[in-house]
Structure formats: C-alpha cells, structure tokens
Write a protein that holds these residues in place. Structure first.
Motif, short mmCIF file in Angstrom:
data_model
loop_
_atom_site.label_atom_id
_atom_site.label_comp_id
_atom_site.label_asym_id
_atom_site.label_seq_id
_atom_site.Cartn_x
_atom_site.Cartn_y
_atom_site.Cartn_z
N PRO A 153 0.82 -1.22 0.00
CA PRO A 153 0.00 0.00 0.00
C PRO A 153 0.86 1.26 0.00
CG PRO A 153 -0.91 -1.60 1.52
CD PRO A 153 0.40 -2.17 1.04
N VAL A 154 0.47 2.24 -0.80
CA VAL A 154 1.27 3.45 -0.98
C VAL A 154 1.53 4.16 0.35
CG1 VAL A 154 1.23 5.76 -2.02
CG2 VAL A 154 0.52 3.77 -3.36
N ARG A 155 0.56 4.15 1.25
CA ARG A 155 0.72 4.86 2.53
C ARG A 155 1.83 4.26 3.39
NH1 ARG A 155 -2.01 1.68 6.23
NH2 ARG A 155 -3.57 0.27 5.33
N LYS A 156 2.25 3.04 3.09
CA LYS A 156 3.31 2.40 3.86
C LYS A 156 4.70 2.59 3.24
CE LYS A 156 0.48 -1.14 6.09
NZ LYS A 156 0.71 -0.62 7.45
N LEU A 157 4.77 3.28 2.10
CA LEU A 157 6.05 3.50 1.44
C LEU A 157 6.72 4.76 1.96
CD1 LEU A 157 5.03 2.78 -2.28
CD2 LEU A 157 6.02 1.18 -0.62
N SER A 158 8.04 4.80 1.85
CA SER A 158 8.76 6.03 2.19
C SER A 158 8.50 7.08 1.12
CB SER A 158 10.26 5.76 2.29
OG SER A 158 10.80 5.50 1.00
N LEU A 159 8.87 8.33 1.43
CA LEU A 159 8.66 9.42 0.47
C LEU A 159 9.42 9.16 -0.82
CD1 LEU A 159 7.46 12.17 -0.17
CD2 LEU A 159 9.42 13.24 0.96
N GLY A 160 10.66 8.69 -0.71
CA GLY A 160 11.45 8.39 -1.90
C GLY A 160 10.84 7.28 -2.73
N GLN A 161 10.33 6.24 -2.08
CA GLN A 161 9.68 5.15 -2.80
C GLN A 161 8.41 5.62 -3.49
OE1 GLN A 161 9.32 2.50 0.57
NE2 GLN A 161 11.03 1.22 -0.13
N ARG A 162 7.65 6.47 -2.80
CA ARG A 162 6.42 7.00 -3.40
C ARG A 162 6.72 7.83 -4.64
NH1 ARG A 162 4.78 8.30 1.91
NH2 ARG A 162 4.79 10.53 1.47
N MET A 163 7.78 8.67 -4.57
CA MET A 163 8.10 9.50 -5.71
C MET A 163 8.53 8.65 -6.91
SD MET A 163 8.15 12.25 -7.27
CE MET A 163 7.46 13.15 -5.90
N LEU A 187 13.06 14.82 -0.26
CA LEU A 187 13.77 13.54 -0.32
C LEU A 187 15.14 13.66 0.32
CD1 LEU A 187 13.00 12.32 -3.96
CD2 LEU A 187 11.67 11.98 -1.88
N ASP A 188 15.65 12.53 0.80
CA ASP A 188 17.00 12.52 1.33
C ASP A 188 18.01 12.57 0.19
OD1 ASP A 188 17.95 9.67 0.57
OD2 ASP A 188 16.04 9.30 1.58
N VAL A 189 19.28 12.77 0.52
CA VAL A 189 20.32 12.99 -0.48
C VAL A 189 20.43 11.81 -1.44
CG1 VAL A 189 22.79 13.34 -0.82
CG2 VAL A 189 21.62 14.55 1.01
N VAL A 190 20.35 10.59 -0.91
CA VAL A 190 20.49 9.40 -1.76
C VAL A 190 19.32 9.29 -2.73
CG1 VAL A 190 20.59 6.88 -1.76
CG2 VAL A 190 21.85 8.18 -0.03
N SER A 191 18.10 9.53 -2.23
CA SER A 191 16.92 9.45 -3.09
C SER A 191 16.96 10.52 -4.17
CB SER A 191 15.65 9.59 -2.25
OG SER A 191 15.51 8.51 -1.36
N GLN A 192 17.39 11.74 -3.81
CA GLN A 192 17.52 12.80 -4.80
C GLN A 192 18.47 12.39 -5.91
OE1 GLN A 192 18.69 16.48 -2.95
NE2 GLN A 192 16.95 16.50 -1.55
N LYS A 193 19.60 11.83 -5.53
CA LYS A 193 20.60 11.41 -6.52
C LYS A 193 20.04 10.32 -7.44
CE LYS A 193 25.43 9.87 -6.83
NZ LYS A 193 25.24 8.62 -7.59
N ASN A 194 19.29 9.38 -6.88
CA ASN A 194 18.72 8.31 -7.68
C ASN A 194 17.70 8.85 -8.69
OD1 ASN A 194 20.24 6.40 -6.33
ND2 ASN A 194 18.63 5.91 -4.85
N ILE A 195 16.86 9.79 -8.24
CA ILE A 195 15.86 10.38 -9.13
C ILE A 195 16.56 11.14 -10.26
CG2 ILE A 195 14.02 12.08 -9.32
CD1 ILE A 195 13.08 9.59 -7.93
N ARG A 196 17.61 11.91 -9.92
CA ARG A 196 18.34 12.67 -10.93
C ARG A 196 18.93 11.73 -11.99
NH1 ARG A 196 21.47 15.03 -6.59
NH2 ARG A 196 20.18 16.62 -5.61
N GLU A 197 19.58 10.68 -11.53
CA GLU A 197 20.21 9.75 -12.46
C GLU A 197 19.18 9.10 -13.38
OE1 GLU A 197 22.38 7.08 -10.00
OE2 GLU A 197 24.11 8.44 -9.76
N PHE A 198 18.02 8.76 -12.81
CA PHE A 198 16.96 8.17 -13.62
C PHE A 198 16.47 9.16 -14.69
CE2 PHE A 198 12.36 8.03 -14.32
CZ PHE A 198 12.27 6.84 -15.01
#
Length: 325
Positions: A153-163, A187-198
């Motif tokens: 369920p989406v409500r159980k995901l972290s912010l980075g996972q939801r994005m 988002l945290d630094v790691v999640s930001q970097k992952n989104i950018r790379e994608f």
C-alpha cells in the motif's frame, strides 16, 4: 521544430479582501473589495524536442501556474501556448495522452492501495496496449529498482519510494513531454541522486522533452544545460547554464589550508574572508585576480593545499532574484 511554444502568456487571479470581525463579515455580503494578482506576465519561450530545461524562480514566482497552463489544468488570462501542436487548455484527448505532469507535493497514486493498482488504472485511462504496458512497466521498475514494493500500500512506502512510483505512473504511457514540479522535494540525499540519475538516463534514451522546476540547485546542475528563470511572473533569463554563470559570477572561492597557524589579519589583505580557522580559510576574490592571489599566497604563507572553486550556483540564482525585485 519546437515541441512547446509560449507567446505572451499571462495569468491574473482575482480575489477579495475582508476585514476580520462579525460586522465586517456582514458588510462583505453587500460589498467586497476585489483585488488582482498577476501570477504570470506575458512570458514567451520555445522548447525543442528532447530538451531538459530547468524552470527556476522563488516561491510565488509563477512556475507552477505556468506548468498548470501548459498542462491544461487552468486557463490563461491572455496569450498563447502550444504543446505538441495542441492548445493545452482545450484539453484534446490526443494531447492529454502525450504528456504527463508530476508534482512533488501532490499524489496521483491511490493512498490505500498498492501502487500496481494505480498503474493498471493509468493503463486503462491512457489506453495502453497490454504488451506496451508490460514492457514499459518492467523497464521502469528495473531502472528505478522498485520491483519489490509495487504490491505494498502506498501509505506504507517512504517518500522516496512513493516518488519513484509517481514517476512510473506518469511514464507508463510513454509521454513525449514531461512536466516535473519539485520532484525531489523532501527527499534525502540518496533518493535525490537516484531520481536525478533516472531522469538524466530517461531523457537521453527516450528523447522526452522535460521541464523541471526545483529549489535544489544540485538538480539543475546535474540535469539542465538550459534554464529559464522567472521572478514575479516575469521571465528574467533564458539561456545556457554556463552562460549564466559567466554573466553573473565575478568572484571565485579559494579554500586554503596551512601547515601552521596564520593570523586572520594577514589573510584580510588577500580577499573577503568567508570562513576562518587558524589553519584554514575560505576567501572570496575577484574572478580576474584568482591566479594572482593564489600565487601570492603560495609564495608568502605556509600553504599545505589550495582549492579554487566556483561560487555556488544557488548564490548566483539568489543574486538574480534580488536584482529583479
């Protein structure tokens, strides 16, 4: 040929002012003071196929309003715009099936259902064939590395996972244009970097035209060769990032470490001190004198190491905003 064209686009909101108190509430039934806010003021630009453009501005500058007009959510007060040859606020089905809008502070996924349910719903809304849906879904889940969370369920995901799931939902129908409004906010630094790379990889491989708004300058530096800056609803810059830095940066930063203590008074002769400890200093010096100052410091002081850095881009953007107030 431009994929997106904007010509003298404007949006004015009207609202009413009411003084506090019960008596003033009664008065407002018969008379209200009408006020107007110009959110966007006659902006014009064009974006070609495959460009990834940073759309920057402070809070209230008109960025989100512009994206909402380009995606057909709201009507402009005046001016013209086309996306893929269509007028977006006419909301033709052919146009709506070819773009996507992702807003970092708005959810398009069903909160209490697994993300996969929303993916299937979008498949039906955009009439994506079964084979294309499966191929796109598998590719996106692999790129974002979220194969194991789509049944939670989406409500159980972290912010980075939801994005990441929001991006999958937006891209399943392979849009030609993607509007991203603060996709890495919170988002945290790691999640930001992952989104950018994608996003960088997706833009390169699919040639999708992307407009990105962000308050994180790391997003802009990592992704955008061209930026458009808007302030108080007015377009104040449209061009390359390197050109912007050359135009507005007249300083450089010298980060120097010493093998022994150096008095602060000695260093004041070389430039503006931004940070100081007896064995380390951060100096701001005129761009054209950088080599001269660095050479003199190396000759006159017990230097262990010298780093020459550019002024951070967020300071450049802040300088532009201040100049256009």
């Amino acid at each position: 040929m431009p994929i997106i064209t904007v010509n003298n686009l404007s949006k004015t909101y009207e609202y009413y002012r009411k003084q506090p108190g019960f008596l003033n509430s009664l008065k407002s039934l018969w008379h209200r003071e009408k006020l107007f806010t110009e959110a966007v003021k006659k902006i014009s630009f064009a974006i070609n196929e495959g460009e990834l453009v940073g759309f920057l501005g402070p809070n209230g500058a008109g960025k989100t309003t512009t994206l909402k007009m380009l995606s057909g959510i709201i009507y402009p007060t005046s001016g013209e715009a086309t996306v893929l040859g269509y007028t977006p606020w006419q909301r033709q089905r052919e146009c709506q099936k070819q773009f996507a809008l992702v807003m970092g502070q708005k959810n398009q996924l069903w909160w209490d259902l697994p993300a996969m349910e929303s993916f299937i719903l979008n498949k039906e809304i955009y009439e994506v064939p079964d084979e294309q849906f499966k191929a796109s879904l598998d590719e996106l889940l692999a790129l974002l590395e979220i194969q194991d969370i789509v049944d939670i369920p989406v409500r159980k995901l972290s912010l980075g996972q939801r994005m990441k799931c929001e991006l999958v939902a937006a891209l399943l129908h392979s849009p030609k244009v993607l509007f991203l409004d603060e996709p890495t906010i919170g988002l945290d630094v790691v999640s930001q970097k992952n989104i950018r790379e994608f996003l960088k990889r997706y833009n390169r491989d699919k040639k999708t035209t992307i407009i990105l708004t962000s308050h994180y300058m790391e997003d802009v530096e990592a992704l955008c060769e061209r930026i458009i800056i808007i302030n108080h609803g007015t377009l104040v810059y449209d061009g390359g990032l390197e050109k912007l830095l050359d135009q507005y940066i007249d300083k450089k930063m010298l980060e120097i470490t010493f093998t022994e203590d150096v008095p602060k008074q000695t260093l004041e002769n070389f430039g503006a001190i931004k940070e100081y400890t007896p064995q380390r200093v951060l100096l701001e010096v005129p761009k054209e004198k950088t080599k001269e100052v660095a050479s003199k410091i190396l000759n006159d002081l017990p230097v262990d190491d010298v780093l020459i850095n550019e002024v951070p881009i967020d300071e450049v953007i802040r300088k532009i905003f201040t100049a256009t107030k």
